[in-house]
Structure formats: structure tokens, C-alpha cells
Design an enzyme around this catalytic site. Structure first.
Site, PDB file in Angstrom:
ATOM      1  N   LYS A  39       0.684   4.457   7.342  1.00  0.00           N
ATOM      2  CA  LYS A  39      -0.403   4.987   6.365  1.00  0.00           C
ATOM      3  C   LYS A  39       0.510   6.007   6.424  1.00  0.00           C
ATOM      4  O   LYS A  39       1.223   7.169   7.465  1.00  0.00           O
ATOM      5  CB  LYS A  39      -1.215   4.736   6.438  1.00  0.00           C
ATOM      6  CG  LYS A  39      -1.780   3.896   6.360  1.00  0.00           C
ATOM      7  CD  LYS A  39      -1.702   3.071   4.333  1.00  0.00           C
ATOM      8  CE  LYS A  39      -2.993   1.666   4.055  1.00  0.00           C
ATOM      9  NZ  LYS A  39      -2.157   0.379   4.691  1.00  0.00           N
TER      10      LYS A  39
ATOM     11  N   SER B 210       0.641  -1.067  -0.012  1.00  0.00           N
ATOM     12  CA  SER B 210      -0.055  -0.126   0.063  1.00  0.00           C
ATOM     13  C   SER B 210       0.747   1.456  -0.369  1.00  0.00           C
ATOM     14  O   SER B 210       0.631   2.203   0.046  1.00  0.00           O
ATOM     15  CB  SER B 210      -1.067   0.233   1.495  1.00  0.00           C
ATOM     16  OG  SER B 210       0.008   0.175   2.787  1.00  0.00           O
TER      17      SER B 210
END
Lengths: 207, 207
Positions: free
Chosen positions: B161, B124
Site C-alpha cells: 500500500k 488495490s
DNA sequence: TTATCTACCAGACAAATGTCTGGTATGTAA
DNA sequence: TTACATACCAGACATTTGTCTGGTAGATAA
């Protein structure tokens, strides 16, 4: 009598302390363990250490100073070595640059003898997750395998690329479609070493 | 009187011996050096060691058993600290994971107290040059700035993230268009810390 | 209650270890 | 020749370090 902790709690922390000291090449004396944990008696520290030996988590050389150690086969590896981060590399001055590095990077390795580090300039290796200003740690060697990421010296300029071995020459491929492969004549190119690690320090965000 | 070697020759071999012992986490006593080189007097070994100290190749803690060591990193900074690389993090057991690390990573930092490291799983964050199996070093803190890369705990799962701060909630954004942002309810998400460094160990090539 | 286990303290002693002093021997320079 | 530096030896001593013995205190089980 000092306050007590629950059974095994302090011993676990002592285990981590000893392990860390051992990895740094500084095995502690019983008294150093005593002082590190604030005990008033040497024997308190010793008993925890002896219990760790009994449980198989530590080993020891009886009667030897600083004799507690990790059991054979449970070595975390040697203490960290310091790898020179070179400022600028040109042909002919690699050794000089190694002796006057910009700074040092600690790493888990057996020896720093054949290791040095460089900053990556440019975006030719973006596709391999190597960004500008990343630092590559390099194992000094004059050859490498096909497909390995290497540092090569081309016309006096160090560059990080993926090595492609052809029949009678080497090619240095980027990992970014905006860049062309380098196809240097052999007498104008040498491999300094193989990239073994990439490091990136992350500063404040760009938002 | 035993046969002599030429000046400096034995000392060089003693230096290599001590260095090797230190890297194995087993600093030698003066008498161990004596026996390793077949001297009949402790003082012979000691004088070689003292000369190595005088030349700056070794350092020592005077009066301490096994006190000869390598000079502190030939730089002005503090010695490296060891950052715990955690195996698996879930809600509630961060401290336990720190005390049972998979291994340690050496780093230049003032203290390892608020630092831990994690392996990145998934793709990601590809766009930020963070690949699967990379290791992120994290500074433990419950908040971070907008745009910083953080490790957050969402529903018991740690994730790396980019943080986006909105008016009344936080968002966790990937750096890969194949992934959606995470918009967790505040009671189901907490920030473990800010990513300060990325490391990647490069193995054999894929060809 | 006693018995047992664990976590701690206190003191003494033996051995390991660092250190010092005094020495021989060799090679080189003045 | 003497002076100096280096590489070695021998012995003694001070300190550090490991170890042991005897103890208190709390928790738990029988």
C-alpha cells in the site's frame, strides 16, 4: 573447539549458500564453504555437504573439483544473464545500440542473445499497467501473436503497443482511451520483438 | 600430429562450449575442454582458453580449479545479486521465509542483505500501475517516508500500500477507488520495508 | 554410568587440476 | 630462404581439491 550451532541450523545456511553459488555459475570447493562459514577444519564443511547429499538436497560428482551440485530436476535454472538496456533505437542501428547499451539488467534467462530492454515513453499503455519510464524487456522476433504486447518500429520510431493482427495488415493498439490505434502501412512498420517483462524502479515519493 | 582447423575456428567453438557449461553452472576444467574437443594434449585446450582470455571473451581466476568464467558483465558495476522471492509471509517468520525462498531474482544492487521480493495479490494498487501477480522488490526497513509504497504486516497479513503518515498513526492507502484505506492500530501493524522495484512477467496474451 | 548422535577440529594423503617447458607442423610474409 | 604466428602434441611438476583417519565436546536416551 569453536562454538556450536543447533543441529541442522548451519547446514541449512550452507545449503542456501551453495545453491546461490551454483545459480551464479560458481560451484564452491569444500574449502570455500569452510572459509565462508568460518570453520577451522575442511572436514567440518565436508560433513555438512555430505549430510545434504544424504538428505537428497544436494548431489555430487565424487572426486571432482567443485563437484557438489543440485540434484537433477531441482535446478533453479541457469545463472543470470545481462540484458542490454538501449538508449535510443532507430531503424538500422539496433545492433549498434545493443553493443553500446546504456546499462545492463540482470535476468533469469537461458541466454541474452535475443533479449534487449527499452524505456517506455508516454502514457499510451497505462491501462496495461505500463507507465512512462518503465523498462520493457523484449525478446527479439519479427512476428508475434495477436494480442501480445510488442515493440514495433514505425517510421523510425520505436513504440510499445498491443498487436492486433488483421487480414492484410497489423494494428498497434494503445491501452489508454486518450490514444488512437496506429495503422501503419506494412512497408513503414516492423516488429522488433515481443515484450516479456516490465520493470519499474521506484524513487522518492511525490507525496 | 592431429589435423588442424583454420585459425580461430576451434577457438570459437570452445568459447560456445565454455559459455554453455558456465550457464549450466558447470564450469569445465581444462582437461574437460581437452576431451570435449578430442585434443591429445591438455596444453592445446589451455592455449585456446588463454587466447579467449586475451581477447576479452573469457576471464579467469588463475590457479583455481574450473577457473575460467565470463567477464564480469562488460560493465563497471558489481556482479548481480540474487534477491529471494518469498512464497508466503506471516508475522514472525520473515527470516524463515527468506531462507526458504520460492526462487531468486537477479538484480543490480550492492548487496541482497536487506532485499526481498513478494508477489502482489489483489487489485488495490492498480492506479499505481501495480497489477495482481506483479513482483515487488522490497528494501527491508521498519519505517518509510510519507507517500512511499511499502509492504506492511497487518494482523499477520502482508500487504502492499501507499503509506500516509498522520500525527499519531499510519495509514495504508490503496491506489484504487474500489478499496478503502487501512487504518490499523499501531500494535497490529508493522512496516516490513519500502518497495523499490516492480517486475512483471508477461505470458501468453488474453486476446 | 555408557552408548549414540551431532557439530566441530587437525593432519595427512591421493587425485584432480592448473601450469610450464620443449617440441612438430603448417601457412604466410618478408 | 628465414621469421613469425597459429594449431597442435608430450611430459613433468606445483598447487588445489577431495577424501580419509583420528580426535574433542555437548546433548540425549537407556
Amino acid at each position: 573447539m569453536s562454538p556450536r550451532t543447533q543441529p541442522g541450523r548451519t547446514r541449512e545456511r550452507i545449503y542456501q549458500y551453495v545453491r546461490k553459488q551454483l545459480q551464479m555459475g560458481q560451484p564452491p570447493t569444500v574449502r570455500e564453504v569452510q572459509h565462508a562459514f568460518g570453520f577451522r577444519a575442511v572436514q567440518t564443511a565436508r560433513e555438512h555437504l555430505e549430510r545434504l547429499v544424504k538428505e537428497g538436497l544436494l548431489a555430487k560428482r565424487p572426486g571432482k573439483a567443485r563437484g557438489y551440485c543440485l540434484p537433477a530436476g531441482k535446478q533453479d535454472g541457469p545463472p543470470p544473464v545481462l540484458i542490454p538496456l538501449l538508449g535510443h533505437v532507430q531503424a538500422g542501428n539496433l545492433n549498434a545500440a545493443i553493443e553500446h547499451p546504456e546499462s545492463y539488467l540482470p535476468a533469469n534467462a537461458r541466454s541474452a542473445d535475443k533479449l534487449f530492454a527499452l524505456r517506455v515513453r508516454g502514457e499510451s499503455m497505462l491501462g496495461a499497467g505500463i507507465l512512462p519510464n518503465d523498462i520493457v524487456i523484449v525478446h527479439s522476433q519479427p512476428t508475434a501473436e495477436n494480442g501480445e504486447i510488442v515493440v514495433a518500429l514505425v517510421d523510425d520510431e520505436a513504440t510499445v503497443k498491443r498487436l492486433r493482427l488483421r487480414r492484410n495488415r497489423i494494428e498497434l493498439h494503445p491501452e489508454n482511451p486518450d490514444f488512437e490505434p496506429i495503422l501503419p502501412p506494412p512497408d513503414r512498420c516492423s516488429i522488433l520483438g515481443k515484450v516479456t517483462e516490465v520493470r519499474r524502479f521506484i524513487d522518492s515519493p511525490a507525496n
